[in-house]
Scaffold this active site. Structure first.
Site, PDB file in Angstrom:
ATOM      1  N   MET A 153       0.839  -1.506  -0.007  1.00 54.23           N
ATOM      2  CA  MET A 153       0.264   0.291   0.410  1.00 54.23           C
ATOM      3  C   MET A 153       1.025   1.105  -0.641  1.00 54.23           C
ATOM      4  SD  MET A 153      -3.196  -1.075  -0.408  1.00 54.23           S
ATOM      5  CE  MET A 153      -3.592  -2.959   0.003  1.00 54.23           C
ATOM      6  N   HIS A 190      -3.807  -5.465  -8.563  1.00 54.10           N
ATOM      7  CA  HIS A 190      -5.115  -4.749  -8.998  1.00 54.10           C
ATOM      8  C   HIS A 190      -6.466  -4.935  -8.838  1.00 54.10           C
ATOM      9  CE1 HIS A 190      -6.871  -0.485  -7.908  1.00 54.10           C
ATOM     10  NE2 HIS A 190      -7.635  -0.633  -8.481  1.00 54.10           N
TER      11      HIS A 190
HETATM   12  C1  GAR Z   1      -5.851  -7.225  -2.763  1.00 57.66           C
HETATM   13  O1  GAR Z   1      -7.158  -7.361  -2.681  1.00 57.66           O
HETATM   14  C2  GAR Z   1      -4.946  -6.286  -3.681  1.00 57.66           C
HETATM   15  O2  GAR Z   1      -5.311  -6.364  -5.002  1.00 57.66           O
HETATM   16  C3  GAR Z   1      -5.084  -4.624  -2.791  1.00 57.66           C
HETATM   17  O3  GAR Z   1      -5.183  -5.168  -1.146  1.00 57.66           O
HETATM   18  C4  GAR Z   1      -5.548  -6.449  -1.638  1.00 57.66           C
HETATM   19  C5  GAR Z   1      -4.616  -6.861  -0.826  1.00 57.66           C
HETATM   20  O4  GAR Z   1      -5.434  -8.294   0.277  1.00 57.66           O
HETATM   21  N1  GAR Z   1      -4.326  -3.908  -3.521  1.00 57.66           N
HETATM   22  C6  GAR Z   1      -4.489  -2.717  -3.919  1.00 57.66           C
HETATM   23  O5  GAR Z   1      -5.351  -2.366  -3.143  1.00 57.66           O
HETATM   24  C7  GAR Z   1      -3.412  -1.707  -4.667  1.00 57.66           C
HETATM   25  N2  GAR Z   1      -4.007  -0.980  -5.153  1.00 57.66           N
HETATM   26  P1  GAR Z   1      -4.134  -8.787   0.710  1.00 57.66           P
HETATM   27  O6  GAR Z   1      -2.742  -8.453   1.745  1.00 57.66           O
HETATM   28  O7  GAR Z   1      -4.418 -10.465   1.755  1.00 57.66           O
HETATM   29  O8  GAR Z   1      -3.182  -9.674  -0.325  1.00 57.66           O
END
Ligand code: GAR
Length: 202
Positions: free
Chosen positions: A93, A112
């Site tokens: 993030m 994404h």
């Molecule tokens: C996931 O849905 C990923 O695609 C999103 O955050 C989540 C993380 O989950 N990423 C974004 O929004 C980046 N722009 P995780 O830590 O369980 O993989």
């Protein structure tokens, strides 16, 4: 003989996408590269525990204690110490600046949780993406894996998968379905595809 691509996965939170990558490596879906390192900007990220459980080396670089350039300098040094060829952003993030990206041109990919160019760019991350999709009223969303350049979520698309919105969806139910039916499938597949291509060059 072609060697395996050294992969670093950058994470910030729960790490379910990291888990999908680890599982794909175990099952052989990812075979042209190997996850050598997991780095988090958040020392309490559960993703770090997932890496430890899989005997993968970890590093935590606490972003809030550093300036952007100090953060990127530390990140670059841990990546080069571990001879990393490919960076996978999996729920990472933090924004990376052009000067960082320059060091890994076409060697950084990101997942994404929408069909880019919808619901992406600055401010669109995590649950916010699904809130935006539901409030717009789209009937189809999904996930995208793309190369990272200086434009947030603006790099070349590698893979996409669509997911239908269902009656009564909340941001949480939609996030779960997009993860299970799209992100956890295309992130490992795209990682293998890029590793195969990079493998020819290293
Ligand atoms: C996931 O849905 C990923 O695609 C999103 O955050 C989540 C993380 O989950 N990423 C974004 O929004 C980046 N722009 P995780 O830590 O369980 O993989």
């Amino acid at each position: 003989m072609k060697r395996k691509v050294n992969i670093a996965v950058l994470v910030s939170g729960g790490g379910t996408n990291l888990q999908a990558l680890i599982d794909a490596q175990k099952s052989g879906i990812i075979h042209s590269g190997e996850i050598r390192l997991v780095v988090s900007n958040n020392p309490n990220a559960y993703a770090l525990q997932r890496a430890k459980n899989a005997n993968i080396k970890t590093a935590a670089i606490e972003k809030k204690k550093l300036s952007q350039s100090e953060f990127e300098k530390e990140l670059l040094s841990v990546l080069s110490e571990n001879e990393i060829d490919l960076i996978i952003l999996a729920g990472f993030m933090c924004i990376l600046t052009e000067s960082f990206i320059e060091h890994y041109r076409d060697r950084i990919i990101n997942v994404h949780p929408s069909l880019i160019p919808s619901f992406c760019g600055k401010g669109f991350y995590g649950l916010r993406v699904h809130e935006a999709a539901l409030s717009y009223g789209v009937k189809v969303t999904g996930a995208t894996v793309h190369f990272v350049n200086e434009i947030p979520d603006g790099g070349k698309i590698i893979m996409q998968k669509a997911v239908y919105i269902e009656e009564g969806d909340t941001p949480e139910t939609l996030q779960k379905r997009v993860m299970e039916n799209a992100e956890w499938i295309i992130l490992p597949e795209a990682a293998e595809k890029v590793c195969e291509e990079i493998g020819e060059e290293i």
